[in-house]
Design a protein around this motif. Structure first.
Motif, short mmCIF file in Angstrom:
data_model
loop_
_atom_site.label_atom_id
_atom_site.label_comp_id
_atom_site.label_asym_id
_atom_site.label_seq_id
_atom_site.Cartn_x
_atom_site.Cartn_y
_atom_site.Cartn_z
N ASP A 88 19.14 9.94 55.52
CA ASP A 88 17.78 10.46 55.03
C ASP A 88 18.18 11.59 53.76
O ASP A 88 18.54 12.45 54.44
CB ASP A 88 16.71 10.66 55.67
CG ASP A 88 16.16 9.60 56.58
OD1 ASP A 88 16.30 8.27 56.08
OD2 ASP A 88 15.35 9.73 57.49
N TYR A 89 17.87 11.29 52.47
CA TYR A 89 17.85 12.33 51.46
C TYR A 89 16.54 12.60 51.01
O TYR A 89 15.61 11.74 51.50
CB TYR A 89 18.95 11.77 50.48
CG TYR A 89 20.32 11.94 50.60
CD1 TYR A 89 20.89 11.71 51.74
CD2 TYR A 89 21.11 12.67 49.51
CE1 TYR A 89 22.29 11.87 51.86
CE2 TYR A 89 22.37 12.68 49.63
CZ TYR A 89 23.34 12.40 50.81
OH TYR A 89 24.46 12.52 50.77
N GLN A 90 16.46 13.65 50.33
CA GLN A 90 15.30 13.96 49.90
C GLN A 90 15.06 14.38 48.44
O GLN A 90 16.26 14.79 48.09
CB GLN A 90 14.31 14.86 50.82
CG GLN A 90 14.84 16.19 50.86
CD GLN A 90 13.94 16.79 51.76
OE1 GLN A 90 12.77 17.30 51.54
NE2 GLN A 90 14.97 17.59 52.59
N LEU A 91 14.04 14.46 47.68
CA LEU A 91 14.03 14.96 46.25
C LEU A 91 13.48 16.28 46.49
O LEU A 91 12.68 16.64 47.45
CB LEU A 91 12.71 14.33 45.51
CG LEU A 91 12.49 15.06 44.11
CD1 LEU A 91 13.43 14.79 43.34
CD2 LEU A 91 11.24 14.24 43.69
N GLY A 92 14.30 17.18 45.82
CA GLY A 92 14.02 18.72 45.82
C GLY A 92 13.72 19.15 44.53
O GLY A 92 14.23 18.54 43.60
N ILE A 93 13.25 20.27 44.20
CA ILE A 93 12.93 20.87 43.22
C ILE A 93 13.62 22.40 43.09
O ILE A 93 13.37 23.33 44.05
CB ILE A 93 11.37 21.00 42.84
CG1 ILE A 93 10.84 19.64 42.46
CG2 ILE A 93 11.48 21.85 41.40
CD1 ILE A 93 9.57 19.70 42.16
N THR A 94 14.54 22.55 42.03
CA THR A 94 15.13 23.80 42.04
C THR A 94 15.09 24.65 40.83
O THR A 94 15.16 23.65 39.79
CB THR A 94 16.76 23.64 42.42
OG1 THR A 94 17.06 22.80 43.34
CG2 THR A 94 17.78 24.78 42.47
N PRO A 95 14.84 25.90 40.54
CA PRO A 95 14.98 26.57 39.31
C PRO A 95 16.44 26.36 38.85
O PRO A 95 17.42 26.37 39.02
CB PRO A 95 14.76 28.05 39.75
CG PRO A 95 14.03 27.89 40.85
CD PRO A 95 14.52 26.66 41.95
N TYR A 96 16.37 25.88 37.48
CA TYR A 96 17.65 25.67 36.68
C TYR A 96 18.59 26.53 36.82
O TYR A 96 19.49 26.20 36.85
CB TYR A 96 17.30 25.39 35.27
CG TYR A 96 18.66 25.12 34.44
CD1 TYR A 96 19.36 24.03 34.57
CD2 TYR A 96 18.93 26.15 33.55
CE1 TYR A 96 20.63 23.92 33.91
CE2 TYR A 96 20.14 26.18 32.82
CZ TYR A 96 21.01 24.96 33.14
OH TYR A 96 22.14 24.67 32.45
N THR A 97 18.19 28.02 36.91
CA THR A 97 19.44 29.11 36.80
C THR A 97 20.10 29.06 38.20
O THR A 97 21.19 29.11 38.31
CB THR A 97 18.35 30.42 36.74
OG1 THR A 97 17.31 30.62 37.59
CG2 THR A 97 17.99 30.68 35.32
N TYR A 98 19.40 28.60 39.32
CA TYR A 98 19.90 28.47 40.56
C TYR A 98 20.88 27.24 40.51
O TYR A 98 22.10 27.31 40.95
CB TYR A 98 18.91 28.42 41.62
CG TYR A 98 18.12 29.46 42.00
CD1 TYR A 98 18.42 30.85 41.20
CD2 TYR A 98 17.02 29.54 42.87
CE1 TYR A 98 17.50 31.84 41.73
CE2 TYR A 98 16.07 30.49 43.12
CZ TYR A 98 16.23 31.68 42.60
OH TYR A 98 15.71 32.72 42.78
N PHE A 99 20.46 26.03 39.92
CA PHE A 99 21.33 24.86 39.78
C PHE A 99 22.58 25.33 39.14
O PHE A 99 23.74 24.91 39.42
CB PHE A 99 20.63 23.84 39.26
CG PHE A 99 21.09 22.71 39.33
CD1 PHE A 99 20.98 21.68 40.22
CD2 PHE A 99 21.62 22.13 38.19
CE1 PHE A 99 21.61 20.43 40.08
CE2 PHE A 99 22.45 20.95 37.90
CZ PHE A 99 22.49 20.29 39.09
N GLU A 100 22.32 25.75 38.01
CA GLU A 100 23.61 26.33 37.03
C GLU A 100 24.74 27.09 37.68
O GLU A 100 25.70 26.85 37.51
CB GLU A 100 23.01 26.99 35.82
CG GLU A 100 23.95 27.37 34.73
CD GLU A 100 23.54 28.19 33.65
OE1 GLU A 100 24.02 27.78 32.51
OE2 GLU A 100 22.67 28.68 33.70
N THR A 101 24.10 28.03 38.36
CA THR A 101 24.94 29.07 39.17
C THR A 101 25.64 28.52 40.16
O THR A 101 26.81 28.68 40.29
CB THR A 101 24.07 30.17 39.57
OG1 THR A 101 23.33 30.67 38.54
CG2 THR A 101 25.13 31.05 40.37
N GLU A 102 25.22 27.59 40.95
CA GLU A 102 25.81 26.79 42.00
C GLU A 102 27.04 25.93 41.59
O GLU A 102 28.19 26.13 42.18
CB GLU A 102 24.79 25.98 42.60
CG GLU A 102 25.60 25.08 43.75
CD GLU A 102 24.45 23.99 44.41
OE1 GLU A 102 24.94 23.20 45.35
OE2 GLU A 102 23.43 24.04 44.13
#
Length: 394
Positions: A88-102
Motif C-alpha cells: 500500500d502506497y499513499q498520497l503525501g503532501i511535502t513542502p517543495y523546499t524539503y522535496f528539492e533538498t531531498e
C-alpha cells in the motif's frame, strides 16, 4: 430614506465586487501546477525515477508537492506483503523546499514541466488532489506497472482537463521488460533479480499509455502531448520545461562481479566437482544439498509468485520449469542414495529434463536473462556426473 440607503448599499457592494474581481482573477492566475520528474537513485526502488505534482499559489505563498509515492518499510509484514503484491502506497503532501533538498542531497536531478491549464482546470485539479488526500482516500494498492506514482499523477491531470489529452504514438517494440532494462543497465544484480520474477507477459509489446508507467517515459509523452479543447482548438499540455534541481549523481562503484560472471564461475566449479566425483567414483552429497537446495528455494519463490502473488506479469513465468520446489522435496531421498551409494533414477530423468529446457531456451516466448543458461548448465553437469560415476562403478 430607506430607498437611498438601499441604493448606497448596492453601490457599495458593486464597488467591492469590482475591486475584488481583479484580485480573484490575479489569484487564479498565480496558481501553477507542474509535473515533476526525478532522476533515478541507487536503491532498487529508486532505479526508475519518480513522478510528483507541484502546486504553487504565488499570491498565498503556497508551494507544496503532491507525492503518490509515499510508503513505509515499518509497515507490518512489509516484505511479505510486497512479494504477495499487497503493498500500500499513499498520497503525501511535502513542502517543495524539503522535496528539492531531498533529491539534491541524493544526487538526483529534477525536471519541471509546467502544465498549460486554464484557471478552471487548475481549480478542478486542486480539488481532485485534496479529495485524494482525505484520510479515507489517500492510501491505494500499489502496482508497479499499472497503478503507481506516475500513472496516478497522469490520471488526475487528465480528469481535470476540459477536453482530451492526445499523446504521441508509443515508442516501437517496447515491453515492460525492455523499459525496465533501460533503467537497470547499471545495476546488473537488480536486473537479474527482477528478470527472475517477471514472466512472458512482461515481453509483450505495450502501447504509449502502458509505457507511461516509467517516469521518464511520462515526461517524454507529456512534452509532446496536446489538449483538444471542447471547441476543437488545441494547446500544448506543457507550457515550459525547466531543470529545477541541477545535480550530477555520485559515481558509486558497483559490485565487480556481474551475475553472468558469477554464474560462469559457478559452472566452472561444478565442472571441477563433477570431474573429482568421476575420478574418485564418489558423490559429494554435501554439494548436492547446496546445489539442489538452492534450486528448490529459488523455485519456492518463483512458484509463490506464479500461483499466489497478485503482482502483474509474474503469473506467466516460464522459469518455473527450471526453478520449482520439486528438487527441494526430493532432496532427502537424493542425499540418502548418495550416502548409501545407491543408483538414483532421478538423475537420468533430470538429464532429459534439463537438456530440453536448454534446447528451448532460445525459442521461449519469454526473454530469459542470459545468466540462467550457465545456471542450467551447472545443474546438467552435476546430474550427468552422477550417471557417469554409476557407470564407472559398474
Amino acid at each position: 430614506m430607506i430607498v437611498r440607503n438601499t441604493i448606497k448599499l448596492i453601490i457599495g457592494l458593486l464597488a467591492v465586487f469590482v475591486t475584488l474581481a481583479p484580485l480573484r482573477a490575479q489569484q487564479r492566475d498565480s496558481i501553477r501546477f507542474s509535473l515533476l520528474t526525478c532522476a533515478p537513485g541507487s536503491e532498487i526502488y529508486e532505479l526508475f525515477g519518480h513522478t510528483a505534482l507541484r502546486y504553487q499559489n504565488l499570491t498565498r505563498g503556497t508551494d507544496v508537492v503532491f507525492n503518490y509515492g509515499m510508503f513505509s518499510f515499518n509497515t507490518p509484514n512489509f516484505v511479505y506483503r510486497f512479494v504477495k503484491g499487497e503493498t500500500d502506497y499513499q498520497l503525501g503532501i511535502t513542502p517543495y523546499t524539503y522535496f528539492e533538498t531531498e533529491y539534491a542531497l541524493r544526487g538526483s536531478a529534477v525536471y519541471q514541466q509546467e502544465l498549460n491549464l486554464t484557471a478552471a482546470e487548475k481549480e478542478t485539479l486542486l480539488g481532485l488532489l485534496e479529495e485524494n488526500y482525505r484520510p479515507e482516500n489517500r492510501i491505494y494498492r500499489y502496482n508497479y506497472f499499472y497503478d503507481n506514482c506516475t500513472t496516478r499523477a497522469r490520471d488526475q491531470i487528465e480528469k481535470s482537463i476540459r477536453g482530451k489529452v492526445v499523446y504521441p504514438e508509443g515508442l516501437p517494440e517496447k515491453s515492460f521488460r525492455s523499459i525496465v532494462h533501460e533503467f537497470t543497465a547499471q545495476s546488473p544484480w537488480d536486473e537479474f533479480g527482477i528478470d527472475l520474477c517477471l514472466g512472458a507477459e512482461a515481453d509483450r509489446p505495450i502501447d504509449n499509455r502502458l509505457q507511461m508507467f516509467a517516469p521518464f517515459y511520462m515526461r517524454y509523452f507529456a512534452s509532446e502531448a496536446y489538449i483538444v479543447n471542447e471547441d476543437g482548438t488545441k494547446r500544448p499540455l506543457v507550457a515550459k520545461e525547466t531543470k529545477i534541481v541541477d545535480v550530477e549523481p555520485e559515481s558509486v562503484p558497483g559490485f565487480p562481479l556481474t551475475p553472468l560472471m558469477g554464474a560462469s564461475l559457478f559452472l566452472a566449479l561444478n565442472a571441477l566437482v563433477a570431474w573429482w566425483q568421476w575420478r574418485r567414483k564418489r558423490i559429494l552429497w554435501g554439494w548436492d544439498i547446496l546445489l539442489y537446495g538452492a534450486q528448490g528455494l529459488a523455485g519456492c519463490i518463483v512458484a509463490y509468485l506464479f500461483f499466489v502473488s497478485s503482482h502483474p506479469t509474474v503469473g506467466s513465468n516460464w522459469l518455473l520449469i527450471l526453478f520449482n520446489p520439486l528438487p527441494l522435496l526430493y532432496l532427502p531421498r537424493m542425499v540418502y542414495c548418495d550416502i548409501k551409494r545407491k543408483k538414483d533414477r532421478f538423475h537420468v530423468v533430470n538429464i532429459v529434463y534439463l537438456t530440453l529446457f536448454i534446447a528451448i531456451f532460445p525459442f521461449s516466448p519469454q526473454e530469459f536473462n542470459l545468466t540462467v543458461l550457465p545456471l542450467a548448465l551447472s545443474l546438467l553437469v552435476n546430474t550427468v556426473s552422477h550417471v557417469l560415476v554409476w557407470n564407472k562403478k559398474e
